[in-house]
Structure formats: C-alpha cells, structure tokens
Write a protein that holds these residues in place. Structure first.
Motif, PDB file in Angstrom:
ATOM      1  N   PHE A 284       0.833  -1.199   0.000  1.00  0.00           N
ATOM      2  CA  PHE A 284       0.000   0.000   0.000  1.00  0.00           C
ATOM      3  C   PHE A 284       0.871   1.254   0.000  1.00  0.00           C
ATOM      4  CE2 PHE A 284      -2.478   3.195   2.464  1.00  0.00           C
ATOM      5  CZ  PHE A 284      -3.499   3.389   1.539  1.00  0.00           C
ATOM      6  N   LYS A 285       1.928   1.221   0.822  1.00  0.00           N
ATOM      7  CA  LYS A 285       2.852   2.356   0.876  1.00  0.00           C
ATOM      8  C   LYS A 285       3.477   2.615  -0.486  1.00  0.00           C
ATOM      9  CE  LYS A 285       7.008   1.800   1.379  1.00  0.00           C
ATOM     10  NZ  LYS A 285       8.343   1.296   1.794  1.00  0.00           N
ATOM     11  N   GLN A 286       3.863   1.535  -1.201  1.00  0.00           N
ATOM     12  CA  GLN A 286       4.530   1.705  -2.487  1.00  0.00           C
ATOM     13  C   GLN A 286       3.600   2.317  -3.529  1.00  0.00           C
ATOM     14  OE1 GLN A 286       7.839   1.081  -2.642  1.00  0.00           O
ATOM     15  NE2 GLN A 286       7.743   2.162  -4.602  1.00  0.00           N
ATOM     16  N   VAL A 287       2.318   1.966  -3.478  1.00  0.00           N
ATOM     17  CA  VAL A 287       1.357   2.571  -4.401  1.00  0.00           C
ATOM     18  C   VAL A 287       1.279   4.079  -4.159  1.00  0.00           C
ATOM     19  CG1 VAL A 287      -1.086   2.700  -5.041  1.00  0.00           C
ATOM     20  CG2 VAL A 287      -0.005   0.471  -4.705  1.00  0.00           C
ATOM     21  N   LEU A 288       1.226   4.475  -2.869  1.00  0.00           N
ATOM     22  CA  LEU A 288       1.206   5.905  -2.550  1.00  0.00           C
ATOM     23  C   LEU A 288       2.472   6.593  -3.053  1.00  0.00           C
ATOM     24  CD1 LEU A 288      -0.198   5.925   1.102  1.00  0.00           C
ATOM     25  CD2 LEU A 288      -1.391   6.551  -0.986  1.00  0.00           C
ATOM     26  N   VAL A 289       3.607   5.920  -2.876  1.00  0.00           N
ATOM     27  CA  VAL A 289       4.888   6.494  -3.303  1.00  0.00           C
ATOM     28  C   VAL A 289       4.923   6.673  -4.816  1.00  0.00           C
ATOM     29  CG1 VAL A 289       7.345   5.968  -3.556  1.00  0.00           C
ATOM     30  CG2 VAL A 289       6.236   5.656  -1.350  1.00  0.00           C
TER      31      VAL A 289
ATOM     32  N   GLY B  10       3.681   6.752   4.861  1.00  0.00           N
ATOM     33  CA  GLY B  10       3.779   5.814   5.972  1.00  0.00           C
ATOM     34  C   GLY B  10       5.194   5.417   6.324  1.00  0.00           C
ATOM     35  N   SER B  11       6.183   5.933   5.615  1.00  0.00           N
ATOM     36  CA  SER B  11       7.572   5.536   5.841  1.00  0.00           C
ATOM     37  C   SER B  11       8.381   6.670   6.453  1.00  0.00           C
ATOM     38  CB  SER B  11       8.226   5.114   4.519  1.00  0.00           C
ATOM     39  OG  SER B  11       9.617   4.935   4.675  1.00  0.00           O
ATOM     40  N   ALA B  12       8.969   6.415   7.620  1.00  0.00           N
ATOM     41  CA  ALA B  12       9.813   7.411   8.266  1.00  0.00           C
ATOM     42  C   ALA B  12      11.073   7.659   7.445  1.00  0.00           C
ATOM     43  CB  ALA B  12      10.176   6.947   9.677  1.00  0.00           C
TER      44      ALA B  12
ATOM     45  N   VAL C 141      -2.581   3.595   9.042  1.00  0.00           N
ATOM     46  CA  VAL C 141      -2.789   2.337   8.325  1.00  0.00           C
ATOM     47  C   VAL C 141      -1.859   2.120   7.134  1.00  0.00           C
ATOM     48  CG1 VAL C 141      -5.184   2.148   9.030  1.00  0.00           C
ATOM     49  CG2 VAL C 141      -4.636   3.394   6.945  1.00  0.00           C
ATOM     50  N   ASN C 142      -1.154   3.147   6.655  1.00  0.00           N
ATOM     51  CA  ASN C 142      -0.237   2.936   5.542  1.00  0.00           C
ATOM     52  C   ASN C 142       1.194   2.670   6.008  1.00  0.00           C
ATOM     53  OD1 ASN C 142       0.425   5.496   6.431  1.00  0.00           O
ATOM     54  ND2 ASN C 142       0.539   6.405   4.386  1.00  0.00           N
ATOM     55  N   ASP C 143       1.371   2.488   7.296  1.00  0.00           N
ATOM     56  CA  ASP C 143       2.689   2.225   7.876  1.00  0.00           C
ATOM     57  C   ASP C 143       2.762   0.763   8.305  1.00  0.00           C
ATOM     58  OD1 ASP C 143       5.118   2.232   9.164  1.00  0.00           O
ATOM     59  OD2 ASP C 143       4.424   3.369  10.907  1.00  0.00           O
ATOM     60  N   ALA C 144       3.758   0.040   7.789  1.00  0.00           N
ATOM     61  CA  ALA C 144       3.900  -1.363   8.157  1.00  0.00           C
ATOM     62  C   ALA C 144       4.074  -1.526   9.667  1.00  0.00           C
ATOM     63  CB  ALA C 144       5.102  -1.976   7.424  1.00  0.00           C
TER      64      ALA C 144
END
Length: 463
Positions: A336-341, A376-378, A418-421
C-alpha cells in the motif's frame, strides 16, 4: 567534512513525479485510507484484503493504469516481505528460544525485582532506548516482545502501560540518533556534523522519551486495557536450568553489538576495499546479525538450559505459525505504501509545504510530517524532506544544520497509521483493534514527534 558513508535504504521513491494534480492525488489517498478503515472496522475484513483493496483504490483513482498499480503493490509487498519479513522470522525464532529457555523470565525477574511498580515503565523505556540505539525498530520490537509480555503478566498491569514506554524508546532512537538510515542520510544530504548531531540527538531523545514513554504510557494504559497474550508463555520451569542473567543479556545484545560494530567501522574506516570494513558489512548486516544470534541462542538458550536437539528444533518450528498473519499484513502494508509512493503523493505535498513562509526548523518538520502521513515511511519522509531542505541550510551554523536534521527526524515519526507497516506490526503483536492502536501507538508517535520538535526549537534558541 568528508561525505558520510550512507547505510542502505530505498531510494526509488525519492521525488517521484506525480501522476496527477495535487488535489486529485490527495483525494485518492484519503479515499483509499477510508476504504481500508471501513473494511477493517465495519466490514470486519481481514487487514491483508483491506490493504490490497485500498491500494488498488488509491492507484486507480489517481489515474494509474491498473497493471501499474498491481506492479507497485507487488513490488512493495515483496520488498517488505524480503526485508522486514525475514527479520520477523529470525526474531520470532530468537524470541521463542529466549522464552522457552527461561531467559525471558530471568530478565523479567531481574527488572521486576529491581524496579518498583511505579518505576517499571521507566525501566522499560530505558531498555527500549538502549536496544533501539543501533537497531531497526522492527528488530528491537521483535526481540523485546517476550519481555514486554512477561513483564505485563508478572506486574499485573496493562500491556500498554509497559509496552508504550519501550516502543517510545525504540522509535525515538530510530528517528533521532545515528546509525539509523534516516538520520545518517539526512546528515549526509544536509552536510551536518555527525558528532554534533549525535550529541544533540541524545539531548532531544531523552526528554522526548520521558514524555512519550512513561508519562503518556500511564494515560494510554488507562484508555486501553490489553492483557498480555499467551504467546511465548511457557510452563513453570526449574529455575536451575535457566541461563544466567549475564549469559541472557550477552546473547540478547549480540546482534546489537554486531550491528553497532558495523556502524562504527563504516564511520571510522570508510573504505569499501578495507578487509575489516568488508567483514563488518557482512556480520553487521541486520539479517546476518540476527541469523548469528539465533545460532548462538541455540547453544546458550537451548543447550545451556538442557534442551535436547529435538526440543530445540521443535521450539524453532513452533515460533513460525503465530507470525504468519503478521507477515502478510506487514507486507501488504508495504505494498500500500509503495502505491502511494509511485503516484507521487508525497512529492506533491512536499512541493506545497515548501512554498509556505515559515521557519527553517518548522518547515523541515512540516515537510517530513506531510510525507510521513502520505507514504507511511519514516525513512522516505526523512530522505525526501532532507532533499528539499538542502538549499535552505546554506549559511546556517554547524549546530543549526544538525537541528534541521533532528527536526526532519521528529517529523518523520508523526502519527503512524494504516499505511505504515509498523502500525500493523504493533497492532498484531499487542492484539489490539485498529481503533485501540490509533489511541495508543499512533498518538504516542504523535507525542514523540511534537515533543521532539519543541525540544529542537528550544535548543535552536541557544545553538
């Protein structure tokens, strides 16, 4: 100052070209997140399916081709499973050996015996900070979970009361202190001094952990009462078979020392052809360090506690089924994070924020916050925000540049959702609902971020 050797990190997301207009992308992201929340909370759909459908929603609404969306999702899923997933597996094996040998009980007995009920959250915060100094958040969480469970059961307090302080210690180190990839990358991109940043980072981390850990944990433990699950719970064992406290701590800290050693070698030697650095790069790799730790634990925790070969094998095998659900959920969160990226949402938000007329420190924090919320990624938030701040640190003093690095680090921790692993990792390990995870973990991250910014701004008056 010579350029620092940057630890490995994912760079494919850095300043991705947006696929649509800013408002369009923001709406797509908000709808996708809403789909996930509704499917999990109202429809009661499994988080893996909810995250998958949410990712498809974001990509399609953003205007991407469906095949491109699927490629983004599977790429993020695979990358997360290969990285975090492998660490979770090894960490679970290590944790099971630690628990079944009585090593976790030994640590708990020592902590409980030396800390009163009021001091227990403070002790857990210190443990989280120490373990989190050289370790990735996911590894530290996996290693500490059996201890958190047992401390909660033995002290008869909510899992949140003792767990939140430990998480605060782990997360603060991840955002503020080298050798974590985020801070080291920001130091390199902004040309900050490593030593000054490390010193200021510790000054920021200590009060931040105090507020977000024991103090906030006391409140969160009242809001959400969660009993420790029976995972890693074992029958009473003869205390004479337990590994000693010294052996237990030495084994637990082994991967910590290996990874910290790699960071020190990278900084001191900084020569890829040097044999010492090449060896350090191998044994200090998180995967290899944990693999070595598991093998050593088979002797210190297994044979050392009088387990036979079959028992050791069974213990390791029994560690895997309980984490199957965690693995697929965390990996789906990565997808999900990668789609946002790949839609460029983070980049678009960063461009908007950069046009705001605010102080350098506050701007650095806001940029990181927006990208953190979007991706979602620090680490991605740190890399992208730092890249956008490069031109703005020209003419700043050494201390001021280091504070910009720390402001970015504080922003990168803001409101995990929810977009953070990591959100799903905490939710599953603590056995909470999505709502409970938001009221505890997400708010703790927010407190950590805001208090960190406040301390940075205060230091900015004197630097």
């Amino acid at each position: 100052m010579p350029a620092l050797s940057v630890l490995p990190f994912e760079t494919s997301s850095d300043l991705v070209k947006p696929v649509a207009g800013g408002a369009h992308l923001v709406v797509a992201a908000l709808v996708g997140i809403a789909v996930i929340v509704v499917l999990i909370t109202l429809v009661k759909l499994h988080p893996f399916l909810a995250l998958t459908l949410g990712a498809l929603t974001v990509g399609i609404l953003a205007g991407q081709d469906v095949n491109d969306v699927l490629t983004s999702f599977t790429t993020g899923f695979g990358t997360t499973a290969a990285g975090v997933g492998a660490l979770i597996v090894l960490g679970a094996m290590f944790a099971k050996l630690l628990a079944d040998s009585g090593g976790a009980d030994q640590i708990v007995d020592t902590i409980v015996g030396r800390a009163s009920g009021r001091m227990l959250p403070w002790a857990m915060a210190a443990v989280g900070a120490i373990i989190g100094l050289p370790m990735f958040f996911e590894i530290g969480l996996v290693l500490l979970m059996p201890v958190i469970y047992l401390v909660s059961r033995r002290a008869q307090v909510s899992l949140i009361t003792v767990g939140i302080p430990a998480l605060a210690g782990l997360s603060a180190m991840h955002g503020f202190v080298p050798p974590h990839p985020g801070p080291v990358t920001a130091i390199d991109l902004l040309g900050a001094n490593l030593g000054v940043t490390l010193g200021l980072g510790i000054l920021v981390a200590v009060p931040t952990i105090v507020v977000a850990g024991p103090l906030f944990g006391a409140l969160a433990g009242r809001w959400v009462v969660v009993e420790a699950p029976t995972t890693w719970e074992t029958e009473e064992r003869d205390e004479s078979t337990r590994p000693s406290f010294g052996v237990t701590i030495a084994t637990v800290l082994l991967p910590v020392v290996l990874m910290l050693g790699k960071a020190v070698v990278d900084i001191v030697i900084d020569d890829e052809d040097n044999m010492v650095q090449r060896v350090g790069d191998v044994i200090g790799n998180p995967f290899v360090a944990l693999l070595i730790a598991v093998i050593v634990a088979m002797f210190t925790f297994g044979i050392g506690s009088k387990m036979d070969k079959q028992t050791i094998s069974d213990t390791i095998s029994e560690a895997l089924p309980p984490i199957a659900g965690i693995l697929v959920i965390v990996a789906a969160g990565g997808g999900f994070k990668q789609v946002l990226v790949d839609t460029g949402i983070g980049t678009r938000l960063a461009e908007w924020a950069q046009d705001a007329n605010i102080s350098v420190l506050l701007l650095a924090w806001v940029l990181a916050v927006l990208i953190r919320l979007a991706t979602g990624s620090a680490t991605i938030a740190t890399i992208t925000a730092s890249s956008l701040m490069v031109a703005l640190v020209d003419g700043l003093s050494t201390g001021e540049t280091s504070l910009v690095v720390l402001a970015v680090g504080a922003g990168s921790l803001f409101f995990s959702h929810v977009n953070d692993a990591g959100f799903w990792l905490v939710k599953e390990y603590f056995g909470m609902t999505v709502g409970q995870t938001v009221k505890t973990w997400s708010l703790m991250e927010t407190v950590l971020s805001v208090v960190g910014l406040v301390v940075v701004l205060i230091l900015g008056i004197f630097v």
